[in-house]
Structure formats: structure tokens, C-alpha cells
Design a protein around this motif. Structure first.
Motif, short mmCIF file in Angstrom:
data_model
loop_
_atom_site.label_atom_id
_atom_site.label_comp_id
_atom_site.label_asym_id
_atom_site.label_seq_id
_atom_site.Cartn_x
_atom_site.Cartn_y
_atom_site.Cartn_z
N SER A 12 0.95 -1.15 0.16
CA SER A 12 -0.01 0.04 0.15
C SER A 12 0.84 1.09 -0.07
O SER A 12 1.61 1.36 0.79
CB SER A 12 -0.86 0.01 1.05
N LEU A 13 0.61 2.02 -1.05
CA LEU A 13 1.50 3.37 -1.05
C LEU A 13 1.12 4.29 -0.23
O LEU A 13 1.88 5.09 0.62
CB LEU A 13 1.49 4.02 -2.61
N GLU A 14 -0.23 4.26 0.23
CA GLU A 14 -0.71 5.20 1.12
C GLU A 14 -0.09 4.82 2.47
O GLU A 14 -0.02 5.76 3.42
CB GLU A 14 -2.36 4.89 1.09
N LEU A 15 0.11 3.57 2.84
CA LEU A 15 0.69 3.24 4.12
C LEU A 15 2.28 3.79 4.24
O LEU A 15 2.39 4.22 5.16
CB LEU A 15 0.80 1.60 4.37
N LEU A 16 3.02 3.66 3.15
CA LEU A 16 4.14 4.03 3.12
C LEU A 16 4.37 5.72 3.25
O LEU A 16 5.37 6.16 3.67
CB LEU A 16 4.77 3.65 1.67
N LYS A 17 3.25 6.51 2.83
CA LYS A 17 3.10 7.61 2.91
C LYS A 17 2.86 8.06 4.26
O LYS A 17 3.48 9.14 4.88
CB LYS A 17 2.07 8.36 1.95
N HIS A 20 5.85 7.92 6.45
CA HIS A 20 6.85 8.72 5.90
C HIS A 20 8.02 8.08 5.26
O HIS A 20 9.05 8.80 4.99
CB HIS A 20 7.34 9.82 7.06
N ILE A 21 7.62 6.98 4.62
CA ILE A 21 8.82 6.17 3.92
C ILE A 21 8.67 7.03 2.47
O ILE A 21 9.76 7.13 1.84
CB ILE A 21 8.54 4.80 3.84
N LEU A 22 7.27 7.13 1.73
CA LEU A 22 7.10 8.03 0.91
C LEU A 22 6.65 9.34 1.26
O LEU A 22 6.01 9.56 2.02
CB LEU A 22 6.13 7.08 0.00
N THR A 23 7.12 10.24 0.23
CA THR A 23 6.64 11.79 0.41
C THR A 23 5.15 11.62 0.00
O THR A 23 4.57 10.58 -0.52
CB THR A 23 7.35 12.88 -0.38
N ARG A 24 4.19 12.59 0.15
CA ARG A 24 3.05 12.86 -0.35
C ARG A 24 2.91 12.76 -1.87
O ARG A 24 1.80 12.29 -2.35
CB ARG A 24 2.43 14.30 0.12
N ASP A 25 4.02 13.33 -2.40
CA ASP A 25 4.04 13.23 -3.96
C ASP A 25 4.54 11.67 -4.44
O ASP A 25 4.85 11.62 -5.81
CB ASP A 25 4.45 14.33 -4.80
N GLY A 26 4.63 10.84 -3.37
CA GLY A 26 5.14 9.46 -3.90
C GLY A 26 6.63 9.29 -4.30
O GLY A 26 7.04 8.26 -4.67
N LYS A 27 7.58 10.22 -3.68
CA LYS A 27 8.91 10.11 -4.03
C LYS A 27 9.70 9.46 -2.65
O LYS A 27 9.20 9.22 -1.48
CB LYS A 27 9.61 11.66 -4.22
N ILE A 28 10.89 8.98 -2.95
CA ILE A 28 11.51 8.31 -1.96
C ILE A 28 12.82 8.78 -1.71
O ILE A 28 13.49 8.96 -2.83
CB ILE A 28 11.59 6.55 -2.06
N ASN A 29 13.32 8.99 -0.49
CA ASN A 29 14.99 9.66 -0.47
C ASN A 29 15.81 8.53 0.07
O ASN A 29 15.18 7.50 0.31
CB ASN A 29 14.99 10.95 0.36
N GLN A 30 17.15 8.95 0.08
CA GLN A 30 18.09 7.88 0.25
C GLN A 30 17.76 7.16 1.75
O GLN A 30 17.80 5.94 1.88
CB GLN A 30 19.42 8.28 0.29
#
Length: 273
Positions: A12-17, A20-30
């Protein structure tokens, strides 16, 4: 399907957001990529254990001690239990604010077979908020004696599997330090912890050896390996215990012999019950 190759397609991308593993626009940092990699690495060890219990019993309970923000519990539920129709995940955590946030998130996502309890590991052993039997126990970086309390919990709950990533443990090192002069006359092995840095490291190593013997004595088969991908922590030992029901008397005998040889019989109640 996710556009980020590291993310599992059923995740679930919503869960990852929300985590805070994904940003609200769906990006991921290092940094969050590393966190996700670590949790997925643990998932590959734990998922087969959950699947085994679910296949044999038709249901499954897992308790995660020292759950923190419950990254692991949420991802285990999302990837494995969400679509199964059976099974329950409990997060046990001492910080009430984290428990409250996890409850709110589970409600928002409809993860209705997740529960979060504001308890110490020790309190959880007798708490009526947890079932009499818990099938899988996880305790990741539970500091000092909390890992030992998680083992006590697992034994009390007749757990089928135990997954431990032990953290800092000062108790054994403290007793080694207190009895250092006395032990010098007892065994030349005291040279292993004569210097303070060796006292700390040897104490940590010895603690995990005693824990492993404790589990073997109580009927568990052990796998001890390295948890790769946890570069931020020097504590990366992974212990997986599977209940076989055949306790080893030799493990108890060796455990007591080690405690006696190293002048640590004061710790018998903790490690040799």
C-alpha cells in the motif's frame, strides 16, 4: 504497481506515505529507501514463519515488542495478513504517543486486526490484553534486559517462533566489572574482559550466547546469523528460534557451567530459569 522498483507491488503506497517512507507526492529519498530495505529484509525472514503457522492453525498471532512507530508490524500486516482474513498483529510499546498514532493509522487504513498496547515487555507477560498463546514474537533492538523479557514472554505464551535482534546489554558487563578482581584468581579466562572495551564487547557476546542456550534448553532450534543492511547499527545479530518441544539438557548444563566458570552465578535467575 509502484513506479519505484524497491517497493513490492502489493504494498500500500498510502501506508508508506503515512509512515513517511514515501513523500506525499510518492517520492523516496536515500534515508527512507534504506529504512524500507531494512524492513523488507526482515520481512523475508518473518513471512515464512507466519505462513507456516497460518497453514497449520488457520490463524496466527504476532506480537512485536518495542514496536516504536510499528513500521514492521504495519508492513507485515499489509504484505501478508491484510488479504488473508485471519491473523492478528500486536504492537507493544511504552510510549503512549506512539501507541495512539499507530491506533489512529490502523483505523484510517482499515487494518482492523492490528492492536497496539502501552505496556513494557515485562508487563505484557501477564497482561489480559494479549491472548494466552502468541505464535510469533519479534523484538528488534530491545535495549538492555528487554530482550530477555521478550524471551520470557515468548516462553510464557508458548510461541512457535521467536525473532530477536538484540541491542545493547549492560547487565552482564556490569557483573563482570564488579567481580573482576575476584575472578582474576578463579580463571585465566578473565583476561577476555580485563580491559573496559573488552568487558563491554565480551559481555554483549556472552549475553547472546546465554540467551541461545536458554532457548535451546527450553525446546527451541536456533538459527543465528547476521542481519545485513543495518549499517547504521553495530548490533546486527539476528536470532531466529523455532519451537521443537525437545529441550536440550546439555544446553542447560553448558549454560550453568559458563555462569560458574565466569563467576556469574548471580545472573542464574535471569538466564537459567
Amino acid at each position: 504497481m509502484s513506479l519505484i522498483p524497491e517497493i513490492k507491488p502489493q504494498q500500500s503506497l498510502e501506508l508508506l506515505k503515512e509512515l513517511h517512507i514515501l513523500t506525499r507526492d510518492g517520492k523516496i529519498n536515500q534515508d527512507t529507501r534504506r529504512k524500507l530495505k531494512q524492513v523488507y529484509h526482515l520481512y523475508q525472514f518473518i513471512e515464512p514463519l507466519m505462513a507456516d503457522v497460518l497453514e497449520k492453525k488457520g490463524s496466527m498471532t504476532l506480537a512485536d515488542h518495542g514496536a516504536g512507530k510499528s513500521y514492521l508490524g504495519f508492513i507485515l500486516y499489509d504484505l501478508f495478513l491484510k488479504d488473508k482474513g485471519a491473523g492478528h498483529v500486536y504492537g507493544v510499546e511504552t510510549r503512549q504517543e506512539l501507541v495512539d498514532k499507530s491506533r489512529e493509522l490502523a483505523d484510517r487504513l482499515g487494518f482492523d486486526r492490528m492492536g497496539f498496547l502501552n505496556l513494557t515487555v515485562e508487563q505484557s507477560i501477564t497482561s489480559t490484553e494479549l491472548p494466552e498463546q502468541v505464535d510469533v514474537i519479534t523484538a528488534l533492538h530491545a535495549c538492555n534486559t528487554a530482550t530477555d523479557d521478550a524471551i520470557r514472554f515468548a516462553l510464557a505464551k508458548n510461541a512457535q517462533y521467536i525473532v530477536l535482534v538484540p541491542c545493547c546489554q549492560a547487565e552482564v558487563a556490569s557483573v563482570l566489572r564488579q567481580k573482576k578482581n575476584e575472578t582474576f584468581g578463579k580463571t585465566p579466562l578473565s583476561e577476555l574482559w580485563r580491559h573496559p572495551i573488552h568487558t563491554r564487547e565480551f559481555g554483549s557476546q556472552l549475553t547472546n550466547v546465554l540467551r541461545c542456550l536458554q532457548l535451546e534448553a527450553r525446546g527451541y532450534q536456533l538459527t543465528v546469523t547476521e542481519l545485513v543492511g543495518w549499517e547504521h547499527s553495530m548490533k546486527n545479530e539476528l536470532i531466529i528460534a523455532k519451537k521443537t518441544g525437545k529441550g536440550k539438557n546439555s544446553a542447560r548444563e553448558r549454560q550453568l557451567a559458563i555462569l560458574d566458570e565466569l563467576n556469574l552465578m548471580d545472573l542464574r535467575e535471569r538466564f537459567a530459569y
